[in-house]
Design a protein around this motif. Sequence first.
Motif, short mmCIF file in Angstrom:
data_model
loop_
_atom_site.label_atom_id
_atom_site.label_comp_id
_atom_site.label_asym_id
_atom_site.label_seq_id
_atom_site.Cartn_x
_atom_site.Cartn_y
_atom_site.Cartn_z
N LEU A 293 -3.74 2.94 8.30
CA LEU A 293 -2.98 2.03 7.56
C LEU A 293 -3.61 1.90 6.01
O LEU A 293 -3.16 1.94 4.98
CB LEU A 293 -2.89 0.58 8.05
CG LEU A 293 -1.98 0.48 9.36
CD1 LEU A 293 -2.09 -0.83 9.81
CD2 LEU A 293 -0.51 0.83 8.97
N GLY A 294 -5.15 1.88 6.19
CA GLY A 294 -5.68 1.78 4.86
C GLY A 294 -5.49 2.85 3.79
O GLY A 294 -5.64 2.87 2.84
N GLY A 295 -5.61 4.02 4.59
CA GLY A 295 -5.36 5.47 3.90
C GLY A 295 -3.94 5.60 3.20
O GLY A 295 -3.55 5.72 2.20
N LEU A 296 -2.75 4.96 3.90
CA LEU A 296 -1.40 4.82 3.52
C LEU A 296 -1.52 3.89 2.39
O LEU A 296 -0.63 4.05 1.27
CB LEU A 296 -0.58 4.51 4.61
CG LEU A 296 -0.36 5.54 5.85
CD1 LEU A 296 0.61 4.99 7.02
CD2 LEU A 296 0.15 6.88 5.18
N LEU A 297 -2.24 2.92 2.44
CA LEU A 297 -2.21 1.96 1.40
C LEU A 297 -2.90 2.38 0.23
O LEU A 297 -2.51 2.12 -1.02
CB LEU A 297 -3.06 0.67 1.85
CG LEU A 297 -3.12 -0.51 0.82
CD1 LEU A 297 -1.78 -1.15 0.49
CD2 LEU A 297 -4.11 -1.60 1.32
N ALA A 298 -3.63 3.22 0.44
CA ALA A 298 -4.41 3.91 -0.88
C ALA A 298 -3.69 5.02 -1.54
O ALA A 298 -3.86 5.30 -2.76
CB ALA A 298 -5.95 4.29 -0.48
N LEU A 299 -2.76 5.35 -0.69
CA LEU A 299 -1.62 6.33 -1.36
C LEU A 299 -0.58 5.74 -2.24
O LEU A 299 -0.26 6.15 -3.29
CB LEU A 299 -0.84 7.05 -0.13
CG LEU A 299 -1.40 8.16 0.42
CD1 LEU A 299 -0.47 8.66 1.55
CD2 LEU A 299 -1.36 9.45 -0.50
N ARG A 300 -0.52 4.27 -2.13
CA ARG A 300 0.48 3.69 -2.88
C ARG A 300 -0.14 2.74 -4.21
O ARG A 300 0.33 2.66 -4.88
CB ARG A 300 1.31 2.78 -1.81
CG ARG A 300 2.00 3.23 -0.72
CD ARG A 300 3.15 4.05 -0.89
NE ARG A 300 4.30 3.30 -1.62
CZ ARG A 300 5.38 3.95 -2.17
NH1 ARG A 300 5.54 5.07 -2.10
NH2 ARG A 300 6.28 2.82 -2.62
N VAL A 301 -1.18 2.17 -3.70
CA VAL A 301 -1.92 1.17 -4.65
C VAL A 301 -2.73 1.92 -5.59
O VAL A 301 -3.87 2.61 -5.16
CB VAL A 301 -2.72 0.24 -3.88
CG1 VAL A 301 -3.28 -1.01 -4.90
CG2 VAL A 301 -1.68 -0.50 -2.94
N ARG A 302 -2.67 1.76 -6.84
CA ARG A 302 -3.68 2.39 -7.96
C ARG A 302 -4.28 1.43 -8.85
O ARG A 302 -3.74 1.15 -9.88
CB ARG A 302 -2.71 3.47 -8.67
CG ARG A 302 -2.15 4.84 -7.77
CD ARG A 302 -1.11 5.32 -8.57
NE ARG A 302 -1.47 5.89 -9.85
CZ ARG A 302 -2.11 7.16 -9.96
NH1 ARG A 302 -2.39 8.08 -8.72
NH2 ARG A 302 -2.32 7.59 -11.10
N PRO A 303 -4.99 0.73 -8.38
CA PRO A 303 -5.95 -0.23 -9.20
C PRO A 303 -6.60 0.16 -10.32
O PRO A 303 -7.08 1.40 -10.31
CB PRO A 303 -6.81 -0.83 -8.23
CG PRO A 303 -7.15 0.23 -7.12
CD PRO A 303 -5.86 0.87 -7.07
N ALA A 304 -6.31 -0.58 -11.39
CA ALA A 304 -7.23 -0.07 -12.95
C ALA A 304 -8.64 -0.20 -12.51
O ALA A 304 -9.38 0.44 -13.19
CB ALA A 304 -6.67 -1.18 -13.82
N ARG A 305 -9.13 -1.14 -11.61
CA ARG A 305 -10.64 -1.24 -11.39
C ARG A 305 -10.84 -1.01 -9.88
O ARG A 305 -10.88 -1.70 -8.98
CB ARG A 305 -10.95 -2.25 -11.73
CG ARG A 305 -11.20 -2.78 -13.18
CD ARG A 305 -11.50 -3.92 -13.57
NE ARG A 305 -11.56 -4.30 -15.11
CZ ARG A 305 -11.87 -5.45 -15.62
NH1 ARG A 305 -12.49 -6.33 -14.98
NH2 ARG A 305 -11.87 -5.44 -16.94
N PRO A 306 -10.90 0.43 -9.45
CA PRO A 306 -10.99 0.77 -8.16
C PRO A 306 -12.13 0.19 -7.43
O PRO A 306 -11.81 -0.21 -6.13
CB PRO A 306 -11.04 2.46 -8.27
CG PRO A 306 -11.47 2.80 -9.46
CD PRO A 306 -11.06 1.77 -10.56
N LEU A 307 -13.31 0.23 -7.77
CA LEU A 307 -14.23 -0.20 -6.94
C LEU A 307 -14.12 -1.86 -6.82
O LEU A 307 -14.65 -2.47 -6.01
CB LEU A 307 -15.63 0.06 -7.78
CG LEU A 307 -15.96 1.53 -7.82
CD1 LEU A 307 -17.39 1.73 -8.30
CD2 LEU A 307 -15.78 2.14 -6.43
N ALA A 308 -13.92 -2.54 -7.88
CA ALA A 308 -13.52 -4.22 -7.63
C ALA A 308 -12.39 -4.27 -6.68
O ALA A 308 -12.59 -5.08 -5.83
CB ALA A 308 -12.93 -4.62 -9.08
N ALA A 309 -11.25 -3.40 -6.62
CA ALA A 309 -10.47 -3.55 -5.53
C ALA A 309 -11.18 -2.93 -4.06
O ALA A 309 -10.95 -4.09 -2.98
CB ALA A 309 -9.32 -2.49 -5.83
#
Length: 443
Positions: A293-309
């Motif tokens: 599920l976490g991998g699938l979420l990372a496929l969809r979400v593209r945060p501007a600040r990835p390490l903060a997310a």
Amino acid sequence: MVQTSIGAVTTSQTHAPSLPPAPATAGPPARPPLWDRSFTLYFVARAVSLFGDAMMPVAAALAVGALYGVSGVGFVLGTWTGTFVLLVLFGGVLADRFGARRMMVVADLVRVLTQAVLAVAFFAGPPPFWLLVAMAALAGAAVAMFLPGANGMVPLVAREPQRANATLKVADALAHLLGPALAGVLLALTSAGTVYAIDAGTFLLSALCLALIRLAPTGASGGTGGSLRRDLRQGWQEFRARTWMWSVILIWMGCGILVFGPLVPLGAALIGERLGPDAYGLAVSFLGAGTVLGGLLALRVRPARPLAAGAVAVAVYTLLPLSVALGTGLPVLLAGHVLGGAAVAFWSVMWATSVQTHTPPAVLNRVTAYELAGSVSGIAVGQMLAGPATALAAPEHLLLVSAGACLAGCVALFATPAIRTLRRAAVPAEDDGDSRADGPDGK
């Protein structure tokens, strides 16, 4: 993080000069394709070898444990981990010198040899302990040559590294869901030799797929032509120059010692004692499902600040050791493992993508080697200290410390400006030509 991985390039999408521009009403440009020939071959190579690797802990715990006990299993696994930590920095240098793909193919072929030798030994009868240790050391050395290049290869085969990393994370999670189950069935129906033979076959297929990948040269050069010491120093300088990177590794080493290292041995003991061994197996399966599920979420979400997310995800991971330490019922325990698996998978994709997109390709493999060495060493120390620590405090109290340390790690990530403010590197939706950017592999 080990897991512990760049702005990359796949097949370009080009437009003929004679075509008119897209109308103003058209939607945003289509994303570049992910599943081109190079990424497909790379994905198959990684997926099959990850599946084979996922079977090995079960084979080692049951087959080696039946012959030489818990101490024998610990010594064999410790030899593998120790060899990896000692040699991974050199693996990064060699990947930059000779090419990531070439080193990965050689490492796969070495592991074909080690697993085939063990398969034959188990088929012939109980293998001697020295042979198990020797093959573990050789396999650990091969992984040290393989993993730095595995991170560096992603930007060479995928234009959008976050999508590629998330897809690979899903494959990793599925491998850890299915691999141990298959290993258990094979051990019950046949012998450990069958499991090791299948593992050898996965590395052979991986080597073949990697050898078939073709990357266009760009003239980029890594640490070739200089001394080994100079190359190691250059990799260290590049690693040290990125405050966000070494800060994360320092925090992650602390989490490895206090959270990730002791969680498995302490969690297995507590859950098994309270709810039985079947409950622990179910919890591990739910952890794998959460990773998917976490991998699938990372496929969809593209945060501007990835390490903060990703730091938010680290905070969610706190629920996993907490659910074990507090002696919760099975439903809450399983929910904690799902959320923990999703959290660590999302973080690992954000971290891997950040390392790849903010590191020059010529030194990426060496920088990866330094971050791997730091991450894995922390976990190894935590694993070794878990047993002796139970003489000082009850396991549930130690896991409460783990939960607190995880939350403190999240606060430390947010409190470090270089980590909190790191922005996602821009990846163009389209490229200007058909060439594929290449790193030191250059083939």
